[in-house]
Design a protein around this motif. Structure first.
Motif, PDB file in Angstrom:
ATOM      1  N   ASN A 108      -6.289  11.269  -8.084  1.00 11.98           N
ATOM      2  CA  ASN A 108      -5.500  11.102  -6.872  1.00 11.98           C
ATOM      3  C   ASN A 108      -6.306  10.342  -5.830  1.00 11.98           C
ATOM      4  O   ASN A 108      -7.531  10.420  -5.805  1.00 11.98           O
ATOM      5  CB  ASN A 108      -5.093  12.459  -6.290  1.00 11.98           C
ATOM      6  CG  ASN A 108      -4.100  13.191  -7.159  1.00 11.98           C
ATOM      7  OD1 ASN A 108      -3.526  12.628  -8.084  1.00 11.98           O
ATOM      8  ND2 ASN A 108      -3.897  14.457  -6.883  1.00 11.98           N
ATOM      9  N   THR A 109      -5.605   9.614  -4.957  1.00 16.20           N
ATOM     10  CA  THR A 109      -6.288   8.903  -3.882  1.00 16.20           C
ATOM     11  C   THR A 109      -6.876   9.899  -2.902  1.00 16.20           C
ATOM     12  O   THR A 109      -6.472  11.062  -2.861  1.00 16.20           O
ATOM     13  CB  THR A 109      -5.319   7.962  -3.149  1.00 16.20           C
ATOM     14  OG1 THR A 109      -4.267   8.742  -2.582  1.00 16.20           O
ATOM     15  CG2 THR A 109      -4.758   6.912  -4.063  1.00 16.20           C
ATOM     16  N   SER A 110      -7.798   9.431  -2.087  1.00 14.04           N
ATOM     17  CA  SER A 110      -8.439  10.316  -1.119  1.00 14.04           C
ATOM     18  C   SER A 110      -7.486  10.700   0.009  1.00 14.04           C
ATOM     19  O   SER A 110      -7.594  11.758   0.583  1.00 14.04           O
ATOM     20  CB  SER A 110      -9.686   9.648  -0.547  1.00 14.04           C
ATOM     21  OG  SER A 110      -9.333   8.423   0.073  1.00 14.04           O
ATOM     22  N   ASN A 111      -6.545   9.834   0.328  1.00  9.23           N
ATOM     23  CA  ASN A 111      -5.571  10.118   1.380  1.00  9.23           C
ATOM     24  C   ASN A 111      -4.190   9.886   0.778  1.00  9.23           C
ATOM     25  O   ASN A 111      -3.685   8.774   0.752  1.00  9.23           O
ATOM     26  CB  ASN A 111      -5.805   9.204   2.585  1.00  9.23           C
ATOM     27  CG  ASN A 111      -4.836   9.492   3.712  1.00  9.23           C
ATOM     28  OD1 ASN A 111      -3.796  10.108   3.521  1.00  9.23           O
ATOM     29  ND2 ASN A 111      -5.176   9.032   4.886  1.00  9.23           N
ATOM     30  N   THR A 112      -3.570  10.951   0.314  1.00 16.20           N
ATOM     31  CA  THR A 112      -2.321  10.799  -0.435  1.00 16.20           C
ATOM     32  C   THR A 112      -1.144  10.388   0.436  1.00 16.20           C
ATOM     33  O   THR A 112      -0.123   9.971  -0.081  1.00 16.20           O
ATOM     34  CB  THR A 112      -1.968  12.095  -1.181  1.00 16.20           C
ATOM     35  OG1 THR A 112      -1.889  13.159  -0.242  1.00 16.20           O
ATOM     36  CG2 THR A 112      -2.996  12.400  -2.246  1.00 16.20           C
ATOM     37  N   MET A 115      -1.909   6.180   1.342  1.00 17.37           N
ATOM     38  CA  MET A 115      -2.289   5.316   0.226  1.00 17.37           C
ATOM     39  C   MET A 115      -1.286   5.379  -0.917  1.00 17.37           C
ATOM     40  O   MET A 115      -1.633   5.247  -2.073  1.00 17.37           O
ATOM     41  CB  MET A 115      -3.687   5.699  -0.264  1.00 17.37           C
ATOM     42  CG  MET A 115      -4.761   5.501   0.777  1.00 17.37           C
ATOM     43  SD  MET A 115      -6.378   6.096   0.280  1.00 17.37           S
ATOM     44  CE  MET A 115      -6.884   4.802  -0.826  1.00 17.37           C
ATOM     45  N   ARG A 116      -0.019   5.548  -0.607  1.00 16.33           N
ATOM     46  CA  ARG A 116       1.002   5.624  -1.658  1.00 16.33           C
ATOM     47  C   ARG A 116       1.567   4.239  -1.938  1.00 16.33           C
ATOM     48  O   ARG A 116       1.809   3.465  -1.046  1.00 16.33           O
ATOM     49  CB  ARG A 116       2.116   6.566  -1.237  1.00 16.33           C
ATOM     50  CG  ARG A 116       1.646   7.987  -1.183  1.00 16.33           C
ATOM     51  CD  ARG A 116       2.736   8.916  -0.721  1.00 16.33           C
ATOM     52  NE  ARG A 116       2.181  10.250  -0.649  1.00 16.33           N
ATOM     53  CZ  ARG A 116       2.775  11.312  -1.169  1.00 16.33           C
ATOM     54  NH1 ARG A 116       3.923  11.207  -1.765  1.00 16.33           N
ATOM     55  NH2 ARG A 116       2.209  12.477  -1.081  1.00 16.33           N
ATOM     56  N   GLU A 144      -9.141   1.137  -2.216  1.00 22.78           N
ATOM     57  CA  GLU A 144      -9.791   2.162  -1.388  1.00 22.78           C
ATOM     58  C   GLU A 144      -9.908   1.733   0.070  1.00 22.78           C
ATOM     59  O   GLU A 144      -9.925   2.564   0.959  1.00 22.78           O
ATOM     60  CB  GLU A 144     -11.178   2.477  -1.938  1.00 22.78           C
ATOM     61  CG  GLU A 144     -11.139   3.180  -3.273  1.00 22.78           C
ATOM     62  CD  GLU A 144     -12.522   3.431  -3.812  1.00 22.78           C
ATOM     63  OE1 GLU A 144     -13.293   4.167  -3.147  1.00 22.78           O
ATOM     64  OE2 GLU A 144     -12.838   2.883  -4.884  1.00 22.78           O
ATOM     65  N   LEU A 145     -10.019   0.440   0.301  1.00 22.89           N
ATOM     66  CA  LEU A 145     -10.105  -0.093   1.659  1.00 22.89           C
ATOM     67  C   LEU A 145      -8.811  -0.828   1.973  1.00 22.89           C
ATOM     68  O   LEU A 145      -8.241  -1.494   1.106  1.00 22.89           O
ATOM     69  CB  LEU A 145     -11.302  -1.033   1.794  1.00 22.89           C
ATOM     70  CG  LEU A 145     -12.672  -0.397   1.525  1.00 22.89           C
ATOM     71  CD1 LEU A 145     -13.761  -1.462   1.565  1.00 22.89           C
ATOM     72  CD2 LEU A 145     -12.969   0.698   2.527  1.00 22.89           C
ATOM     73  N   PRO A 146      -8.328  -0.727   3.197  1.00 17.93           N
ATOM     74  CA  PRO A 146      -7.040  -1.358   3.529  1.00 17.93           C
ATOM     75  C   PRO A 146      -7.130  -2.880   3.494  1.00 17.93           C
ATOM     76  O   PRO A 146      -8.156  -3.468   3.794  1.00 17.93           O
ATOM     77  CB  PRO A 146      -6.750  -0.850   4.937  1.00 17.93           C
ATOM     78  CG  PRO A 146      -8.064  -0.457   5.500  1.00 17.93           C
ATOM     79  CD  PRO A 146      -8.918  -0.027   4.348  1.00 17.93           C
ATOM     80  N   LEU A 147      -6.017  -3.493   3.106  1.00 16.72           N
ATOM     81  CA  LEU A 147      -5.887  -4.949   3.120  1.00 16.72           C
ATOM     82  C   LEU A 147      -5.331  -5.364   4.475  1.00 16.72           C
ATOM     83  O   LEU A 147      -4.752  -4.550   5.191  1.00 16.72           O
ATOM     84  CB  LEU A 147      -4.916  -5.395   2.026  1.00 16.72           C
ATOM     85  CG  LEU A 147      -5.284  -4.983   0.608  1.00 16.72           C
ATOM     86  CD1 LEU A 147      -4.090  -5.124  -0.314  1.00 16.72           C
ATOM     87  CD2 LEU A 147      -6.439  -5.813   0.118  1.00 16.72           C
ATOM     88  N   SER A 148      -5.455  -6.632   4.807  1.00 24.33           N
ATOM     89  CA  SER A 148      -4.820  -7.119   6.025  1.00 24.33           C
ATOM     90  C   SER A 148      -3.401  -7.567   5.687  1.00 24.33           C
ATOM     91  O   SER A 148      -3.092  -7.876   4.538  1.00 24.33           O
ATOM     92  CB  SER A 148      -5.618  -8.279   6.633  1.00 24.33           C
ATOM     93  OG  SER A 148      -5.538  -9.397   5.786  1.00 24.33           O
ATOM     94  N   ASN A 149      -2.541  -7.608   6.681  1.00 27.84           N
ATOM     95  CA  ASN A 149      -1.134  -7.974   6.482  1.00 27.84           C
ATOM     96  C   ASN A 149      -0.975  -9.353   5.877  1.00 27.84           C
ATOM     97  O   ASN A 149       0.008  -9.618   5.201  1.00 27.84           O
ATOM     98  CB  ASN A 149      -0.384  -7.951   7.807  1.00 27.84           C
ATOM     99  CG  ASN A 149      -0.382  -6.591   8.446  1.00 27.84           C
ATOM    100  OD1 ASN A 149      -1.232  -5.765   8.164  1.00 27.84           O
ATOM    101  ND2 ASN A 149       0.556  -6.349   9.307  1.00 27.84           N
ATOM    102  N   LEU A 177      -0.903  -0.748   3.344  1.00 27.07           N
ATOM    103  CA  LEU A 177      -2.055  -1.647   3.357  1.00 27.07           C
ATOM    104  C   LEU A 177      -3.055  -1.384   2.232  1.00 27.07           C
ATOM    105  O   LEU A 177      -4.039  -2.080   2.112  1.00 27.07           O
ATOM    106  CB  LEU A 177      -2.763  -1.560   4.705  1.00 27.07           C
ATOM    107  CG  LEU A 177      -1.959  -2.101   5.876  1.00 27.07           C
ATOM    108  CD1 LEU A 177      -2.719  -1.912   7.189  1.00 27.07           C
ATOM    109  CD2 LEU A 177      -1.640  -3.562   5.678  1.00 27.07           C
ATOM    110  N   TYR A 178      -2.810  -0.385   1.400  1.00 26.98           N
ATOM    111  CA  TYR A 178      -3.718  -0.103   0.288  1.00 26.98           C
ATOM    112  C   TYR A 178      -3.159  -0.609  -1.044  1.00 26.98           C
ATOM    113  O   TYR A 178      -3.802  -0.493  -2.061  1.00 26.98           O
ATOM    114  CB  TYR A 178      -3.989   1.399   0.190  1.00 26.98           C
ATOM    115  CG  TYR A 178      -4.768   1.917   1.364  1.00 26.98           C
ATOM    116  CD1 TYR A 178      -6.157   1.910   1.358  1.00 26.98           C
ATOM    117  CD2 TYR A 178      -4.124   2.398   2.498  1.00 26.98           C
ATOM    118  CE1 TYR A 178      -6.883   2.370   2.442  1.00 26.98           C
ATOM    119  CE2 TYR A 178      -4.838   2.862   3.592  1.00 26.98           C
ATOM    120  CZ  TYR A 178      -6.212   2.847   3.553  1.00 26.98           C
ATOM    121  OH  TYR A 178      -6.929   3.302   4.626  1.00 26.98           O
ATOM    122  N   CYS A 179      -1.952  -1.155  -1.039  1.00 32.03           N
ATOM    123  CA  CYS A 179      -1.296  -1.609  -2.264  1.00 32.03           C
ATOM    124  C   CYS A 179      -1.643  -3.070  -2.525  1.00 32.03           C
ATOM    125  O   CYS A 179      -1.351  -3.932  -1.711  1.00 32.03           O
ATOM    126  CB  CYS A 179       0.217  -1.446  -2.148  1.00 32.03           C
ATOM    127  SG  CYS A 179       0.707   0.253  -1.843  1.00 32.03           S
TER     128      CYS A 179
END
Length: 186
Positions: A108-112, A115-116, A144-149, A177-179
């Motif tokens: 599972n992701t660290s922040n469910t 990060m869905r 694991e790290l957010p992407l930019s828009n 932003l995690y997809c």
């Protein structure tokens, strides 16, 4: 005497460092080490490394899919998101020795909550979906790290995630932003 003096050493004269001098040096080394560790940010560096591996793995899968397409004139058909290593058995080992797996595959992701992806999935892995004819596909993963828009891999920026355009249903949570997604060349 001829002007030669004999230097007698004082028994009380010490050679070496005092305890206070040693403690000051150890404290300075500790402070410098703490600053270096904070600057390096080891967990973020490790997450960035795993995210880079994910991007590289998806590119490898894409290359194998293009080789498959060149011979079969379509991509493997999977009309719902499935683990890539299950959905793409038909391309292994002829086009890729082994389908890569996410570094945290199945965890599972660290922040469910934030990060869905893929219809609210929050389990790390590489996921594959195609339209019913095998003409288009999307492969996605949770970073694991957010992407930019404006990142081209951000799933909301991938044209194949538009059902009317591609016939692929990516799910309602692709604006996260995690997809990260890749698709067939258009």
């Amino acid at each position: 005497m001829l002007g030669i003096t004999i230097n007698k050493t004082n028994k009380n004269e010490r050679k070496g460092f005092t305890l206070i001098e040693m403690l000051v040096v150890v404290a300075l080394i500790g402070i410098l080490a703490g600053v270096v560790i904070n600057v390096i940010n080891i967990p973020k560096t490790q997450a960035r490394s795993r995210d880079s591996k994910r991007i590289g793995d998806l590119k490898r899968i894409q290359t194998a899919l293009e080789l498959y397409f060149a011979e079969n004139r379509k991509y493997p058909v999977s009309t719902s998101f499935n683990y890539a290593h299950n959905a793409l058995l038909s391309i292994s080992p002829a086009y890729i020795d082994q389908i890569p797996k996410d570094p945290f595959n199945g965890e599972n992701t660290s922040n469910t909550l934030s990060m869905r992806c893929m219809n609210n999935n929050y389990v790390h892995g590489y996921y594959y979906i195609s339209n019913s004819t095998g003409a288009r596909y999307v492969i996605t993963t949770i970073m694991e790290l957010p992407l930019s828009n404006n990142d081209p891999g951000w799933c909301s920026n991938v044209p194949n995630c538009d059902y009317e355009l591609s016939g692929i249903t990516c799910g309602g949570s692709f604006n996260k932003l995690y997809c990260y997604c890749v698709q067939n060349p258009m």
